[in-house]
Design a protein around this motif. Structure first.
Motif, PDB file in Angstrom:
ATOM      1  N   UNK A   1       6.529 -19.659  10.061  1.00  5.71           N
ATOM      2  CA  UNK A   1       5.891 -18.175   9.085  1.00  5.71           C
ATOM      3  C   UNK A   1       5.371 -17.539  10.110  1.00  5.71           C
ATOM      4  N   UNK A   2       5.693 -16.213  10.189  1.00  5.46           N
ATOM      5  CA  UNK A   2       5.315 -15.032  10.836  1.00  5.46           C
ATOM      6  C   UNK A   2       4.480 -13.982  10.125  1.00  5.46           C
ATOM      7  N   UNK A   3       3.315 -14.245  10.273  1.00  2.00           N
ATOM      8  CA  UNK A   3       2.341 -13.109   9.527  1.00  2.00           C
ATOM      9  C   UNK A   3       2.284 -11.922  10.420  1.00  2.00           C
ATOM     10  N   UNK A   4       3.117 -10.968   9.969  1.00  2.00           N
ATOM     11  CA  UNK A   4       3.269  -9.765  10.539  1.00  2.00           C
ATOM     12  C   UNK A   4       1.623  -8.757  10.317  1.00  2.00           C
ATOM     13  N   UNK A   5       1.146  -8.917   9.272  1.00  2.00           N
ATOM     14  CA  UNK A   5      -0.030  -8.421   8.945  1.00  2.00           C
ATOM     15  C   UNK A   5      -0.872  -8.998   7.776  1.00  2.00           C
ATOM     16  N   UNK A   6      -2.017  -8.634   7.663  1.00  2.00           N
ATOM     17  CA  UNK A   6      -2.944  -9.014   6.381  1.00  2.00           C
ATOM     18  C   UNK A   6      -3.161  -7.748   5.557  1.00  2.00           C
ATOM     19  N   UNK A   7      -3.086  -8.218   4.139  1.00  2.00           N
ATOM     20  CA  UNK A   7      -3.527  -7.343   3.417  1.00  2.00           C
ATOM     21  C   UNK A   7      -4.860  -7.452   2.697  1.00  2.00           C
ATOM     22  N   UNK A   8      -5.722  -6.384   2.507  1.00  2.00           N
ATOM     23  CA  UNK A   8      -6.918  -6.672   1.945  1.00  2.00           C
ATOM     24  C   UNK A   8      -7.237  -5.435   0.513  1.00  2.00           C
ATOM     25  N   UNK A   9      -7.402  -6.125  -0.394  1.00  2.25           N
ATOM     26  CA  UNK A   9      -7.759  -5.210  -1.645  1.00  2.25           C
ATOM     27  C   UNK A   9      -8.762  -4.001  -1.258  1.00  2.25           C
TER      28      UNK A   9
ATOM     29  N   UNK B   1      -3.725  -3.847  -7.795  1.00  2.00           N
ATOM     30  CA  UNK B   1      -4.857  -3.288  -6.837  1.00  2.00           C
ATOM     31  C   UNK B   1      -4.195  -2.446  -5.814  1.00  2.00           C
ATOM     32  N   UNK B   2      -4.998  -1.717  -5.289  1.00  2.00           N
ATOM     33  CA  UNK B   2      -4.709  -0.882  -3.966  1.00  2.00           C
ATOM     34  C   UNK B   2      -5.017  -1.694  -2.805  1.00  2.00           C
ATOM     35  N   UNK B   3      -4.085  -1.631  -1.900  1.00  2.00           N
ATOM     36  CA  UNK B   3      -4.217  -2.462  -0.808  1.00  2.00           C
ATOM     37  C   UNK B   3      -4.481  -1.706   0.557  1.00  2.00           C
ATOM     38  N   UNK B   4      -5.014  -2.337   1.467  1.00  2.00           N
ATOM     39  CA  UNK B   4      -5.301  -1.815   2.888  1.00  2.00           C
ATOM     40  C   UNK B   4      -4.390  -3.055   3.812  1.00  2.00           C
ATOM     41  N   UNK B   5      -3.808  -2.471   4.769  1.00  2.00           N
ATOM     42  CA  UNK B   5      -3.030  -3.420   5.562  1.00  2.00           C
ATOM     43  C   UNK B   5      -3.717  -3.349   6.961  1.00  2.00           C
ATOM     44  N   UNK B   6      -3.896  -4.697   7.668  1.00  2.00           N
ATOM     45  CA  UNK B   6      -4.307  -4.690   8.904  1.00  2.00           C
ATOM     46  C   UNK B   6      -3.444  -5.415   9.886  1.00  2.00           C
ATOM     47  N   UNK B   7      -3.041  -4.923  10.851  1.00  2.00           N
ATOM     48  CA  UNK B   7      -1.790  -5.453  11.683  1.00  2.00           C
ATOM     49  C   UNK B   7      -2.520  -6.574  12.274  1.00  2.00           C
TER      50      UNK B   7
ATOM     51  N   UNK C   1       9.760 -17.334   7.295  1.00  2.00           N
ATOM     52  CA  UNK C   1       9.304 -16.545   6.265  1.00  2.00           C
ATOM     53  C   UNK C   1       8.503 -15.358   7.272  1.00  2.00           C
ATOM     54  N   UNK C   2       8.681 -14.150   6.841  1.00  2.00           N
ATOM     55  CA  UNK C   2       8.073 -13.075   7.511  1.00  2.00           C
ATOM     56  C   UNK C   2       7.232 -12.413   6.254  1.00  2.00           C
ATOM     57  N   UNK C   3       5.982 -12.392   6.759  1.00  2.00           N
ATOM     58  CA  UNK C   3       5.068 -11.661   5.277  1.00  2.00           C
ATOM     59  C   UNK C   3       3.707 -11.490   5.912  1.00  2.00           C
ATOM     60  N   UNK C   4       2.783 -11.171   4.882  1.00  2.00           N
ATOM     61  CA  UNK C   4       1.292 -10.679   5.322  1.00  2.00           C
ATOM     62  C   UNK C   4       0.454 -11.864   4.647  1.00  2.00           C
TER      63      UNK C   4
ATOM     64  N   UNK D   1       0.735  -1.278  -0.034  1.00  2.00           N
ATOM     65  CA  UNK D   1      -0.068  -0.165  -0.143  1.00  2.00           C
ATOM     66  C   UNK D   1       0.823   1.405   0.098  1.00  2.00           C
ATOM     67  N   UNK D   2       2.186   0.943   0.091  1.00  2.00           N
ATOM     68  CA  UNK D   2       3.130   2.341   0.258  1.00  2.00           C
ATOM     69  C   UNK D   2       3.288   3.011  -1.176  1.00  2.00           C
TER      70      UNK D   2
END
Length: 489
Positions: A384-392, A284-290, A368-371, A264-265
């Motif tokens: 796996x370390x999920x740092x955040x979720x992304x949503x369109x 697409x444009x993304x929103x990030x949810x911690x 693996x560090x990711x969303x 989203x940046x």
């Protein structure tokens, strides 16, 4: 709840970089943005995630919101206590009806500011290599609306003063009335051989120009099917174009690129492509949810031999979590890797020397560090370390549609393997038949892994640059278009 404030902002002529600093600051604090068709939609990406976006654009054959409705919306949203941005193409005071909007706000005692913008009548000629004034060619300059409230939309003007008294004339949005304009200027004394240039989509990468004279430009425009949005520039100063044209000589001018987004940046890749003259639509444009911190992994962080980051945001979130939990980063002894150049750069900014995923060897304990888990399905033995979720962000679907309607995309770029599947899924959700759409454009992937993902989905790829860098991509795109193959690796 108190009354909000309205900013009546000029968005400039199209090039995102031409908005004023004050205008951009207003967008970044907006609660509501009411925007026009000619305001570049990419500016909306600077708005806060929770900003309400309202399209008030007007087309020659129809209105989405009439002026009185626009005034009512500005008043209503401000009375709700919100910061409202009225984003208008060019300068709001040049055929932008800002006076009517400001009057409506004043009548309701709503505070407002007017933020000037660069008007297309001066900017489009400059991007075509033409200054509107010149000591040897033009000492006067005027701007004229080429359609008004008169019968049949033909402008009622003082043609004699324009023809004899003005060296350079910029007509706004007048292609439909071009024969009428040329006939009247000649009839009132302007020489028929006076140079004329039409500039469509001025300052965009898809900018097009058409040159002629008052005697022949109307016929040329009809043959070329030239249309608005366009500036008609009349005057001998147009002859300077042959010497000082600069924008259309940029290496990627004419490229209309659809860039697959993974974050989203702001995209440094997108900015570089635009610097080189391309139009870039990011989707697409993304929103990030911690997401909650993984306490178990944090406690054993020193046990990993490899750490793979799936996005630049995952880098920031990972190291912020370590800092907030008092974990010394010197405990990280692993080799670090990234899915993309942007991710690599985020690690370099923190003092690490990372490698691309293509350089990662097999074996060793891996994190693996990711969303999201989509990127790590091939690494079954990794943690796996999920740092955040992304949503369109589906609010941008309607904006994307308008951008695609105005553009003629000829290139699709996948910056990483992680960008391929989400992009295809979002396109399908949007209603675009992916295979037929990509069949007629150049499909470029940044690296073998990325082209492998393209091939895995059964799509035809065009190729990839020598290196997965923005400089190598620009060099690749300036070359000939290769034939497509299923993998092309």
């Amino acid at each position: 709840m108190g009354t909000g404030k309205v900013f009546l902002v000029g968005a400039g002529p199209g090039d995102v970089g031409l908005i004023t600093v004050k205008g951009l600051e207003a967008i970044k604090q907006a609660g509501v943005i009411l925007y026009d068709r000619l305001a570049n939609p990419k500016l909306l990406e600077f708005a806060p995630d929770n900003c309400e976006l309202i399209y008030g654009g007007k087309l020659p054959d129809r209105h989405f919101l009439r002026q009185e409705n626009i005034n009512d919306v500005l008043v209503a949203k401000a009375l709700e206590g919100k910061t409202v941005i009225r984003l208008k193409g060019g300068d709001p005071g040049v055929f932008g009806r800002v006076g009517e909007e400001a009057e409506a706000l004043a009548n309701h005692q709503i505070p407002f500011e007017i933020v000037p913008g660069i008007t297309s009548g001066m900017a489009a000629p400059l991007y075509a290599g033409i200054p509107v004034t010149h000591r040897e060619h033009a000492e006067s300059f005027t701007v004229v609306t080429a359609h008004d409230k008169s019968q049949e939309g033909k402008p009622l003007l003082d043609w004699a003063s324009l023809a004899r008294g003005m060296d350079t004339i910029a007509f706004y949005m007048g292609v439909r009335n071009l024969p009428y304009i040329c006939e009247n200027l000649v009839a009132h004394g302007k020489p028929a051989e006076t140079p004329v240039i039409l500039i469509q989509w001025g300052t965009f990468g898809r900018q097009k120009t058409l040159q002629g004279t008052l005697a022949d430009i109307a016929a040329k425009a009809e043959k070329a099917k030239f249309s608005n949005p366009a500036i008609i520039l009349v005057g001998y100063v147009a002859s300077l174009r042959e010497k000082i044209s600069w924008f259309e000589k940029k290496p990627l001018h004419g490229r209309q690129i659809l860039l697959a987004r993974t974050s989203e940046g702001e995209s440094e890749l997108a900015k570089e492509l635009m610097r080189q003259g391309a139009d870039v639509i990011e989707f697409p444009r993304w929103k990030r949810i911690a997401a909650p911190v993984n306490e178990e992994i944090m406690g054993t962080i020193s046990s990993y031999q490899k750490i793979l980051f799936t996005s630049p945001e995952s880098v920031e979130e990972f190291f912020t979590a370590l800092k907030n939990h008092g974990v010394d980063i010197r405990k990280i002894t692993a080799d670090l890797f990234g899915f993309s150049i942007k991710t690599i750069n985020a690690l370099k900014e923190r003092g690490f020397i990372p490698g691309l995923i293509d350089e990662m060897s097999d074996g060793g304990k891996m994190l693996v560090v990711g969303d999201g888990r989509a990127q790590v399905q091939k690494y079954e033995n990794a943690d796996f370390w999920k740092t955040s979720d992304k949503k369109v962000d589906e609010q941008f679907f309607s904006i994307f549609k308008r951008m695609m309607d105005d553009a003629d995309v000829n290139t699709v770029v996948f910056p990483s393997s992680a960008s391929v599947e989400p992009f295809i899924t979002a396109l399908q959700k949007f209603g675009i038949e992916t295979e037929s759409f990509l069949k007629n454009v150049q499909v470029v992937g940044m690296g073998k892994q990325t082209m492998g993902e393209v091939a895995k989905l059964g799509l035809l790829g065009s190729g990839m640059p020598k290196k997965a860098t923005k400089e190598a991509l620009v060099e690749y795109l300036t070359g000939p278009w290769p034939e497509k193959t299923p993998a092309n690796r």
